[in-house]
Design a protein around this motif. Structure first.
Motif, PDB file in Angstrom:
ATOM      1  N   ILE A 110       0.859  -1.177   0.000  1.00 39.95           N
ATOM      2  CA  ILE A 110       0.000   0.000   0.000  1.00 39.95           C
ATOM      3  C   ILE A 110       0.897   1.228   0.000  1.00 39.95           C
ATOM      4  N   THR A 111       0.627   2.151  -0.893  1.00 41.66           N
ATOM      5  CA  THR A 111       1.413   3.387  -0.971  1.00 41.66           C
ATOM      6  C   THR A 111       0.745   4.463  -0.113  1.00 41.66           C
ATOM      7  N   TYR A 112       1.511   5.005   0.815  1.00 37.57           N
ATOM      8  CA  TYR A 112       1.000   6.069   1.687  1.00 37.57           C
ATOM      9  C   TYR A 112       1.731   7.366   1.352  1.00 37.57           C
ATOM     10  N   ARG A 113       0.946   8.421   1.174  1.00 35.68           N
ATOM     11  CA  ARG A 113       1.508   9.752   0.932  1.00 35.68           C
ATOM     12  C   ARG A 113       1.068  10.677   2.045  1.00 35.68           C
ATOM     13  N   PRO A 114       1.999  11.452   2.602  1.00 33.78           N
ATOM     14  CA  PRO A 114       1.627  12.368   3.687  1.00 33.78           C
ATOM     15  C   PRO A 114       0.557  13.342   3.221  1.00 33.78           C
ATOM     16  N   LYS A 115      -0.326  13.665   4.141  1.00 29.74           N
ATOM     17  CA  LYS A 115      -1.420  14.584   3.836  1.00 29.74           C
ATOM     18  C   LYS A 115      -0.885  15.996   3.684  1.00 29.74           C
ATOM     19  N   GLU A 116      -1.489  16.727   2.766  1.00 26.58           N
ATOM     20  CA  GLU A 116      -1.063  18.098   2.547  1.00 26.58           C
ATOM     21  C   GLU A 116      -1.406  18.967   3.738  1.00 26.58           C
ATOM     22  N   GLY A 117      -0.578  19.967   3.964  1.00 28.83           N
ATOM     23  CA  GLY A 117      -0.779  20.876   5.080  1.00 28.83           C
ATOM     24  C   GLY A 117      -1.798  21.942   4.761  1.00 28.83           C
ATOM     25  N   PRO A 118      -1.937  22.941   5.648  1.00 27.18           N
ATOM     26  CA  PRO A 118      -2.891  24.022   5.425  1.00 27.18           C
ATOM     27  C   PRO A 118      -2.558  24.783   4.147  1.00 27.18           C
ATOM     28  N   GLY A 119      -3.611  25.194   3.459  1.00 30.87           N
ATOM     29  CA  GLY A 119      -3.419  25.943   2.226  1.00 30.87           C
ATOM     30  C   GLY A 119      -3.124  25.071   1.025  1.00 30.87           C
ATOM     31  N   GLY A 120      -3.232  23.746   1.216  1.00 25.17           N
ATOM     32  CA  GLY A 120      -2.993  22.844   0.094  1.00 25.17           C
ATOM     33  C   GLY A 120      -1.540  22.629  -0.232  1.00 25.17           C
ATOM     34  N   GLN A 121      -0.637  23.178   0.576  1.00 24.64           N
ATOM     35  CA  GLN A 121       0.785  23.016   0.313  1.00 24.64           C
ATOM     36  C   GLN A 121       1.348  21.939   1.215  1.00 24.64           C
ATOM     37  N   SER A 122       2.325  21.219   0.715  1.00 27.12           N
ATOM     38  CA  SER A 122       2.939  20.132   1.478  1.00 27.12           C
ATOM     39  C   SER A 122       4.430  20.116   1.217  1.00 27.12           C
ATOM     40  N   ASN A 123       5.190  19.862   2.277  1.00 26.94           N
ATOM     41  CA  ASN A 123       6.638  19.717   2.143  1.00 26.94           C
ATOM     42  C   ASN A 123       7.024  18.336   1.660  1.00 26.94           C
ATOM     43  N   PHE A 124       6.049  17.432   1.541  1.00 29.47           N
ATOM     44  CA  PHE A 124       6.329  16.048   1.200  1.00 29.47           C
ATOM     45  C   PHE A 124       5.632  15.669  -0.102  1.00 29.47           C
ATOM     46  N   SER A 125       5.479  16.634  -1.022  1.00 31.78           N
ATOM     47  CA  SER A 125       4.732  16.363  -2.244  1.00 31.78           C
ATOM     48  C   SER A 125       5.375  15.257  -3.066  1.00 31.78           C
ATOM     49  N   ASN A 126       6.690  15.122  -2.993  1.00 34.34           N
ATOM     50  CA  ASN A 126       7.380  14.103  -3.773  1.00 34.34           C
ATOM     51  C   ASN A 126       7.734  12.877  -2.948  1.00 34.34           C
ATOM     52  N   MET A 127       7.240  12.813  -1.710  1.00 28.15           N
ATOM     53  CA  MET A 127       7.588  11.711  -0.828  1.00 28.15           C
ATOM     54  C   MET A 127       6.397  10.773  -0.666  1.00 28.15           C
ATOM     55  N   SER A 128       6.703   9.531  -0.497  1.00 30.31           N
ATOM     56  CA  SER A 128       5.684   8.524  -0.222  1.00 30.31           C
ATOM     57  C   SER A 128       6.360   7.357   0.469  1.00 30.31           C
ATOM     58  N   ALA A 129       5.543   6.496   1.043  1.00 31.59           N
ATOM     59  CA  ALA A 129       6.060   5.307   1.719  1.00 31.59           C
ATOM     60  C   ALA A 129       5.274   4.103   1.226  1.00 31.59           C
ATOM     61  N   VAL A 130       5.981   3.096   0.749  1.00 35.00           N
ATOM     62  CA  VAL A 130       5.338   1.857   0.324  1.00 35.00           C
ATOM     63  C   VAL A 130       5.308   0.919   1.529  1.00 35.00           C
ATOM     64  N   VAL A 131       4.114   0.648   2.006  1.00 36.50           N
ATOM     65  CA  VAL A 131       3.933  -0.195   3.189  1.00 36.50           C
ATOM     66  C   VAL A 131       3.704  -1.625   2.722  1.00 36.50           C
ATOM     67  N   THR A 132       4.595  -2.509   3.106  1.00 40.19           N
ATOM     68  CA  THR A 132       4.420  -3.937   2.834  1.00 40.19           C
ATOM     69  C   THR A 132       3.869  -4.582   4.102  1.00 40.19           C
ATOM     70  N   ILE A 133       2.677  -5.136   4.000  1.00 34.95           N
ATOM     71  CA  ILE A 133       1.994  -5.698   5.178  1.00 34.95           C
ATOM     72  C   ILE A 133       1.599  -7.134   4.875  1.00 34.95           C
ATOM     73  N   GLY A 134       1.679  -7.983   5.893  1.00 33.14           N
ATOM     74  CA  GLY A 134       1.315  -9.385   5.711  1.00 33.14           C
ATOM     75  C   GLY A 134       1.384 -10.130   7.027  1.00 33.14           C
ATOM     76  N   PHE A 135       1.074 -11.410   6.963  1.00 32.26           N
ATOM     77  CA  PHE A 135       1.170 -12.273   8.146  1.00 32.26           C
ATOM     78  C   PHE A 135       2.575 -12.859   8.223  1.00 32.26           C
ATOM     79  N   VAL A 136       3.105 -12.934   9.435  1.00 32.80           N
ATOM     80  CA  VAL A 136       4.344 -13.669   9.616  1.00 32.80           C
ATOM     81  C   VAL A 136       4.063 -15.139   9.333  1.00 32.80           C
ATOM     82  N   LYS A 137       5.036 -15.842   8.789  1.00 34.71           N
ATOM     83  CA  LYS A 137       4.812 -17.221   8.361  1.00 34.71           C
ATOM     84  C   LYS A 137       4.489 -18.163   9.515  1.00 34.71           C
TER      85      LYS A 137
END
Length: 759
Positions: A414-441
């Motif tokens: 799942i790709t998570y992108r930080p939410k934009e700050g007030p005024g629609g501007q964000s310091n993380f516009s080009n940043m994202s985090a790919v979350v790999t989630i699953g069950f341990v074997k």
């Protein structure tokens, strides 16, 4: 000297300050006072014996005296004025405490009066106790190891190929010591002083480096032991200006001698040809005192033994030795070197024997169960990526890098992108985090393993961060991995700063884990709460305990109402949900007895009741269809007016839906659902094609960039060739011009000579 500068650690090898306004201030240099001489030097050794140890001539011209002028330079570390606070006093009353959390509980000597420095400004001093209080940021000893490994990994850009962590034995007292060494670029004398000082860090401006605060070395080494000695050899920027430096940061020395400022004895050497010679910064006497102080308070007995440490490294590198390691309440070392000869483990609360036995039984959960007490387990997951040419060696055996994703099954990304700050501007516009989630074997064995490994710039900050603290077994077995570069880590790099960005990330990870559990828990033997609800809703309402009401209570309530109403009223009683009801008047005559004469006597009432939004009639309540009607009260008794049971003039017409109508609506809904599903599949296929197209375009853009880079390099190469050719041509032209001029002069001379001969 500018006196309003930042806090700086006093080093014991600095030159005597120059005079200010013609008055030479009294300044304590490193071991330059008589009191310091008594503290740092064994009284049984004479000056002659000390100097006899050294085979170098201090006064030869080859020796360099480095004097750093002014506080404005980044390399200058000043010595404080000789106020009564600075003068060294032996402190025999200071108890020797070997437990880290109690090591700061001592009272230093009285500070006396502060004196105003030249210029009218005071310097803020740093007491040795600050070394201990600063190190308390590491609540967990293995986190201190991570700081030192970060420094070694940051040296990859300087050619480092390994970091070695091992145990050594102190030859003076037989105690155990820690060794951390790497073959990176090393530190020159200036960088060594920055390393020993507080807050100096050039890494925050460099890409792909972990360090940024300039405090990790001090906190980590002082958390593991009371004293540290550092050996570093550096080839210099040009690769041919070799220097080697020894620095001693000793809490034991500062505390035992009653110092009230942090003083750090240091020795610098430079290579001239094949020989190493000392760099004397003030005087030969101060140099000798530095040597004697380091020899007395370090694990080494002579200067030759100190220099032998450099023979153990190659052309460049750093060797850190931490000694006087901290002990626990039982008098044992905090670090356990004996349980595993190829590991360093922790004793005490971080060690759980049950978890250790479970780790052997469930290998895919091993890191979750052992990282709290095992350095080898923790270091194997410390970095998300390790350069292929870089080795981490722990007690003569390589640490195998491990990716937690390899322990998962049924994984989702799942790709998570930080939410934009007030005024629609964000310091993380080009940043994202790919979350790999699953069950341990090992989740099918119902092992209580869960949490997210959150990395920042390749470094593990939150190991197995448990976000969902459900009371039951919900969430059990779910683990995840992500790299969140948009969240700021705390100073100890064992957590994140509590910011709005972190709070949003935590909330989103909780939603991810709950959704994953709801959709996948049946795969490991758990029953979904959502599934239970669906099965329950599919059953007949009348079979549920909430729907059934005791018949006796209903009958009693009906009887009580009939006695309370003197007028001729009728009561509807629902008898336990059996599908039948009766209407009785005050004389006890049931409506069922009158139904043959009057038909369904409640239809007229039903129309009026529905128009007013009143409860439905008896026939509607007891029908086979599901009803949203909730009977008013436990007894479900409804009093009906007598006039509503008058015989209707028209036959009853019901508006309830027939079974065929419901089936027809069901078919219509199915058709609509199929159409929506077909549209969804088309959109999904289109999205897949768009993703493939985007990947192709990205690859093409990257290829174009590479081609442009190659063309640029080729252009630069051609420019260089043309430039060289032009320079060569200009030189040849200049040579030819000079030769032509010389030839012209010679011809002219010959002509003149010939003309003179004719005369």
């Amino acid at each position: 000297m500018d006196d309003d500068d930042a806090i700086r650690v006093k080093l014991e090898n600095l030159p005597t300050p120059t005079s200010v306004n013609g008055i030479k201030p009294s300044v304590i240099d490193l071991c330059s006072s008589d009191e310091e001489d008594n503290d740092g030097i064994d009284a049984s050794r004479t000056v002659g014996e000390k100097r006899a140890r050294r085979d170098c001539d201090i006064d030869t011209p080859a020796k360099r005296v480095a004097v750093e002028e002014g506080l404005g330079q980044s390399s200058s570390i000043v010595a404080l004025q000789a106020t009564p606070c600075n003068v060294v006093r032996p402190s025999s009353s200071a108890p020797s405490c070997k437990q880290f959390w109690k090591a700061g509980d001592y009272e230093g000597t009285s500070g006396g009066h502060w004196e105003v420095s030249a210029g009218g400004f005071d310097h803020v001093r740093v007491h040795p106790k600050f070394l201990h209080s600063n190190a308390t940021s590491h609540k967990w000893a293995l986190g201190a190891f991570a700081e030192l490994l970060d420094n070694a990994l940051d040296e990859v850009h300087s050619g480092a190929t390994y970091v070695n962590v091992n145990m050594l034995t102190n030859k003076k007292d037989g105690s155990r010591m820690l060794l951390i060494e790497d073959n990176g670029g090393g530190m020159n004398p200036e960088k060594m002083r920055h390393c020993m000082s507080l807050g100096y860090s050039a890494k925050s401006k460099l890409a792909n480096t972990i360090g940024q605060y300039g405090n990790g070395f001090k906190t980590s080494t002082m958390r593991l032991g009371a004293d540290v000695i550092v050996f570093s050899r550096c080839p210099g920027k040009d690769g041919d200006s070799f220097t080697q430096t020894i620095g001693l940061l000793s809490y034991t020395f500062l505390k035992s001698t009653g110092k009230e400022d942090i003083v750090v004895p240091m020795l610098d050497y430079e290579r001239e040809g094949s020989e190493w010679s000392p760099i004397v910064r003030s005087s030969a006497s101060d140099w000798n005192k530095n040597v004697d102080t380091i020899v007395q308070w370090s694990p080494f007995s002579t200067e030759d033994e100190l220099l032998c440490q450099f023979n153990l490294m190659k052309e460049h590198g750093t060797r850190i030795i931490i000694y006087n390691l901290w002990e626990d309440d039982q008098g044992l070392l905090e670090l356990d070197f004996d349980t595993d000869p190829h590991d360093i483990q922790l004793r005490g609360v971080n060690r759980d024997e049950k978890s250790i036995s479970m780790a052997a039984q469930y290998p895919n959960s091993r890191h979750f169960l052992t990282y709290r007490h095992s350095l080898r387990s923790y270091v194997s997951i410390l970095y998300l990526r390790v350069p292929p040419e870089f080795r981490i060696i722990l007690r003569r055996r390589d640490v195998e890098h491990h990716n937690i994703v390899n322990d998962m099954m049924h994984t989702n990304q799942i790709t998570y992108r930080p939410k934009e700050g007030p005024g629609g501007q964000s310091n993380f516009s080009n940043m994202s985090a790919v979350v790999t989630i699953g069950f341990v074997k090992d989740a099918k064995h119902h092992v209580d393993v869960q949490g997210f490994n959150v990395y920042h710039k390749n470094r593990l900050i939150k190991p197995f961060w448990r976000i969902w603290n459900a009371a039951g077994s919900q969430g059990r077995g779910i683990i995840g991995v992500l790299e969140a570069d948009f969240v700021e880590p705390a100073h100890d790099k064992q957590g994140f700063e509590r910011t709005t960005v972190l709070s949003r990330l935590e909330t989103r990870l909780l939603v991810m884990q709950k959704n994953y559990w709801r959709l996948n828990c049946h795969r490991i033997g758990y029953v979904s709460a959502h599934g239970k609800k669906s099965a329950k809703d599919s059953e007949d309402r009348e079979s549920s305990p909430e729907y059934a009401v005791p018949t006796r209570k209903r009958a009693a309530a009906a009887a009580s109402l009939s006695f309370k109403t003197p007028t001729a009223a009728r009561t509807v009683v629902n008898r336990g949900g059996k599908g039948k009801g009766s209407v009785r008047d005050s004389n006890g005559v049931g409506s069922s007895e009158k139904s043959g004469k009057h038909g369904n006597t409640s239809s007229k009432f039903n129309g009026r009741a529905k128009a007013r939004g009143a409860p439905p009639a008896l026939e509607d309540i007891n029908s086979d269809e599901d009803s949203d009607y909730d009977p008013p009260g436990e007894e479900n008794v409804t009093e009906l007016p007598e006039k509503s049971f008058e015989p209707p003039t028209k036959p009853r017409s019901t508006d309830s839906r027939t079974l065929s109508q419901l089936e027809q609506e069901n078919e219509t809904l199915k058709e609509r659902l199929n159409k929506k599903e077909a549209v969804y599949l088309l959109l999904q296929e289109e999205l897949r094609r768009e993703k493939e197209l985007r990947k192709k375009l990205e690859a093409e853009v990257q290829r174009t960039k590479d081609e442009l880079e190659d063309v640029k390099k080729e252009q630069e190469s051609l420019i260089d060739i043309f430039s060289e050719d032009r320079d060569r041509r200009d030189k040849e032209e200049e040579d030819l011009r000079n030769k032509l001029e010389e030839a012209s002069k010679r011809i002219q001379a010959l002509l003149d000579e010939k003309s003179r001969g004719r005369r």
